[in-house]
Design an enzyme around this catalytic site. Structure first.
Site, PDB file in Angstrom:
ATOM      1  N   SER A   1       0.630  -1.028   0.038  1.00 39.38           N
ATOM      2  CA  SER A   1      -0.026   0.049  -0.113  1.00 39.38           C
ATOM      3  C   SER A   1       0.966   1.330   0.032  1.00 39.38           C
ATOM      4  O   SER A   1       0.370   2.252  -0.136  1.00 39.38           O
ATOM      5  CB  SER A   1      -0.970  -0.199   1.230  1.00 39.38           C
ATOM      6  OG  SER A   1      -2.067  -0.796   1.079  1.00 39.38           O
TER       7      SER A   1
ATOM      8  N   LYS B   1       0.053   3.806  -2.667  1.00 36.36           N
ATOM      9  CA  LYS B   1      -0.983   4.627  -2.602  1.00 36.36           C
ATOM     10  C   LYS B   1      -0.368   6.050  -2.490  1.00 36.36           C
ATOM     11  O   LYS B   1      -1.233   7.087  -2.540  1.00 36.36           O
ATOM     12  CB  LYS B   1      -1.804   4.352  -1.540  1.00 36.36           C
ATOM     13  CG  LYS B   1      -2.850   3.017  -1.481  1.00 36.36           C
ATOM     14  CD  LYS B   1      -3.813   2.913  -0.531  1.00 36.36           C
ATOM     15  CE  LYS B   1      -4.578   1.560  -0.678  1.00 36.36           C
ATOM     16  NZ  LYS B   1      -3.982   0.392  -0.121  1.00 36.36           N
TER      17      LYS B   1
ATOM     18  N   SER C   1      -5.877   3.476   4.514  1.00 34.21           N
ATOM     19  CA  SER C   1      -5.502   2.800   3.463  1.00 34.21           C
ATOM     20  C   SER C   1      -6.700   1.726   2.507  1.00 34.21           C
ATOM     21  O   SER C   1      -6.195   0.818   2.256  1.00 34.21           O
ATOM     22  CB  SER C   1      -4.356   1.807   4.016  1.00 34.21           C
ATOM     23  OG  SER C   1      -3.452   1.409   3.058  1.00 34.21           O
TER      24      SER C   1
ATOM     25  N   LYS D   1       3.016   6.617   5.176  1.00 39.04           N
ATOM     26  CA  LYS D   1       2.205   5.374   4.677  1.00 39.04           C
ATOM     27  C   LYS D   1       2.685   3.983   4.953  1.00 39.04           C
ATOM     28  O   LYS D   1       3.935   3.969   4.873  1.00 39.04           O
ATOM     29  CB  LYS D   1       2.065   5.507   2.997  1.00 39.04           C
ATOM     30  CG  LYS D   1       1.170   4.545   2.355  1.00 39.04           C
ATOM     31  CD  LYS D   1      -0.366   5.195   2.549  1.00 39.04           C
ATOM     32  CE  LYS D   1      -1.370   3.993   2.342  1.00 39.04           C
ATOM     33  NZ  LYS D   1      -1.360   3.013   3.815  1.00 39.04           N
TER      34      LYS D   1
END
Length: 439
Positions: free
Chosen positions: A75, A78, A135, A264
Site C-alpha cells: 500500500s 498509494k 488505507s 504510509k
C-alpha cells in the site's frame, strides 16, 4: 542646447559607448567534507530487506541499505495515488467536495478498506481520508476511476508521473493500490505488464515530492482515528502506530514518535511489512523508508532506529541567509543608470543537512548578468545573477538580486560618461602600445 544638437549628442554617445561586461565572479570557500553521509553511516543492523533515510528539504541521503533493490511496496504505492489526487485538486480538475461513485469493482476488491458499497457516493475529501488514514483499497480505486476513467488508465498515469519526478526506470505500477495482480486480475483484468514494484529510494523520492508539493497531505496522514460517515458507529483507525497524535492511546505508547505525522504503511505476503515515515524536529524533516520487515511491530521499531540516527547526528543549517552580501561580489555593473554599479545581496536562503557540531563551510560561486543585460531602470529585488551554493555534494541555486533601485541616468550624464569611457579606453590602448614598443 537645441533639439538638433541633442540628437547629434545622443548618436555620438551611442557610437562611443562601450560594453560594460561583467565576468562571472567566484568566491570559493574550501572545506573538507564527506562525499556522502550514507557512506559514513554506522551499521544500524536493521531487520528489513531494504531501507533509506533522507532529509526532505535537500533530498540528502543520510543512510541507505539495499536502497536500489526493486521490491513490491504494497500500500505504499498509494502515495502516488495521493500525489495525483492532490495534483488534480491544485490544477482545478477536481474539487474536494466533488462526489465520487464507488464502482462494483472498487467495492469488491479485497485487502484493507471494505467500507464502501457499490454505487455509494462520497466526496473526494471523504474518499481521500479513507485512503490516507485507513488505507482503503475501495476508496483508492474509486478515486483512480474518478480521475482517469479506469484503474488501468490511472496506473498508466502513475507510471508516467514516476518517470517525471525522477523515480527509477524499474519502478512500475499496475494498480492504484499496490495490490498484487492475483488479487485484482480476476475482478478487473489489466494489460499492464509485471507487478507494482519500486525501490526504497523510489519511495523516498515519491514521499518527498508529496510533502514538498502538497504539504496538506500531512493534515490527513496525521489523523489517528476518524469516522468515515457521521452515522458510522466505529472509527477508521490509522495503521501508522508511530503517529505523535496517538499520544495518550495506551496500546500505541511503545511506538509513538515525537514529531511524526505520516506517511504510509503497506503489507502483503509478497512485500512483507513496509513503512514510509516522516517526522519533523527543530525545523528539520526526515523521511524514512523500510521494506520487507517480518512483523508489523518490526517495521516501526526499525523506523525508530533510522529516525533516531538522523535526528541525533544531523541538523539543518542555513549556509546562506537571505538578503546577505556575498564576499567578493558586493556590486554589479549596470548600464544606462545614474550609477555605474549597484550593491547586490542574496535573494533567498540556502539550507543544508550537516553533522551536528560540524564547522565545514560551503562553496559559493556567483554568476552575474552583463551590464548590457542590466539596463536601468529596474527595481530593488530584480534578479541580476545566480548564486550557487554547494555543500557535501548537494547544490542549491539562489538568485542574486539588486539591493537598491537602479535609477535611469539622464542623457547628459550618459553622454559625458560615454566620452570619458572612450578616452579612457583610447589612452589605455596607447599606453599599452607604447609599453609594447619598449618591452
Amino acid at each position: 542646447m537645441n533639439a538638433r544638437f541633442k540628437t547629434y549628442a545622443k548618436r555620438v554617445a551611442q557610437i562611443l559607448s562601450v560594453s560594460l561586461l561583467v565576468q562571472a565572479a567566484s568566491v570559493s570557500i574550501q572545506a573538507s567534507m564527506p562525499k556522502t553521509y550514507a557512506a559514513e553511516a554506522p551499521a544500524l543492523n536493521l531487520e528489513v530487506e531494504s531501507a533509506i533515510l533522507i532529509e526532505a528539504t535537500t533530498g540528502q541521503v543520510i543512510y541507505e541499505y539495499n536502497a536500489d533493490t526493486l521490491r513490491e511496496p504494497a500500500s505504499m504505492a498509494k502515495m502516488m495515488t495521493e500525489y495525483l489526487v492532490m495534483e488534480a485538486i491544485e490544477s482545478g480538475k477536481i474539487k474536494w467536495d466533488d462526489m465520487v461513485t464507488t464502482s462494483k469493482y472498487a467495492a469488491s476488491v479485497g485487502g484493507s478498506g471494505g467500507l464502501l458499497a457499490a454505487n455509494e457516493k462520497l466526496t473526494v475529501d471523504q474518499m481521500f481520508k479513507a485512503m490516507s488514514i485507513y488505507s482503503g483499497n475501495d476508496a483508492t480505486i474509486a478515486l483512480a476511476e474518478f480521475l482517469e476513467g479506469s484503474e488501468e488508465a490511472f496506473a498508466r498515469k502513475m507510471n508516467e508521473t514516476a518517470r517525471k519526478i525522477g523515480m527509477s526506470d524499474g519502478a512500475n505500477f499496475i494498480t492504484s493500490t499496490g495490490l498484487p495482480r492475483y488479487m485484482t486480475d480476476k475482478l478487473n483484468p489489466s494489460s499492464l505488464p509485471g507487478e507494482t514494484v519500486m525501490t526504497a529510494r523510489d519511495a523516498a523520492i515519491l514521499a518527498r515530492r508529496i510533502i514538498l508539493d502538497h504539504p496538506q497531505v500531512l493534515e490527513y496522514t496525521k489523523i489517528p482515528k476518524l469516522k468515515l460517515r457521521e452515522r458510522d458507529k466505529t472509527e477508521m483507525t490509522n495503521w501508522n502506530w508511530m503517529l505523535e497524535t496517538y499520544q495518550g492511546t495506551a496500546n500505541m505508547q511503545p511506538y509513538v514518535y515525537p514529531g511524526l505525522d505520516g506517511l504510509k504503511t503497506g503489507h502483503t505476503n509478497e512485500a512483507g511489512y513496509c513503512f514510509t515515515g516522516t517526522a519533523v524536529r527543530n525545523g528539520m524533516r526526515l523521511i524514512s523508508v523500510v521494506m520487507g520487515a517480518k512483523t508489523e511491530p518490526k517495521r516501526f521499531q526499525e523506523t525508530r532506529k533510522l529516525l533516531d540516527y538522523g535526528f541525533n547526528n544531523f541538523e539543518l543549517k542555513t549556509m546562506l541567509a537571505a538578503n546577505t552580501p556575498i564576499d567578493g561580489q558586493p556590486t554589479v555593473k549596470i548600464s544606462k543608470g545614474k550609477k555605474t554599479e549597484i550593491p547586490v545581496v542574496s535573494g533567498g536562503e540556502a539550507k543544508f543537512i550537516a553533522r551536528k557540531g560540524s564547522e565545514d563551510k560551503p562553496e559559493i560561486t556567483v554568476e552575474t548578468k552583463s551590464a548590457d543585460e542590466l539596463k536601468a531602470p529596474f527595481d530593488k529585488g530584480a534578479e541580476v545573477g545566480t548564486i550557487t551554493v554547494k555543500y557535501n555534494g548537494v547544490e542549491q541555486k539562489v538568485p542574486l538580486v539588486a539591493a537598491e533601485e537602479a535609477e535611469k541616468g539622464g542623457w547628459f550624464r550618459l553622454f559625458f560618461r560615454a566620452i570619458g569611457n572612450f578616452f579612457s579606453d583610447l589612452f589605455s590602448g596607447i599606453a599599452s602600445g607604447i609599453k609594447g614598443l619598449f618591452s
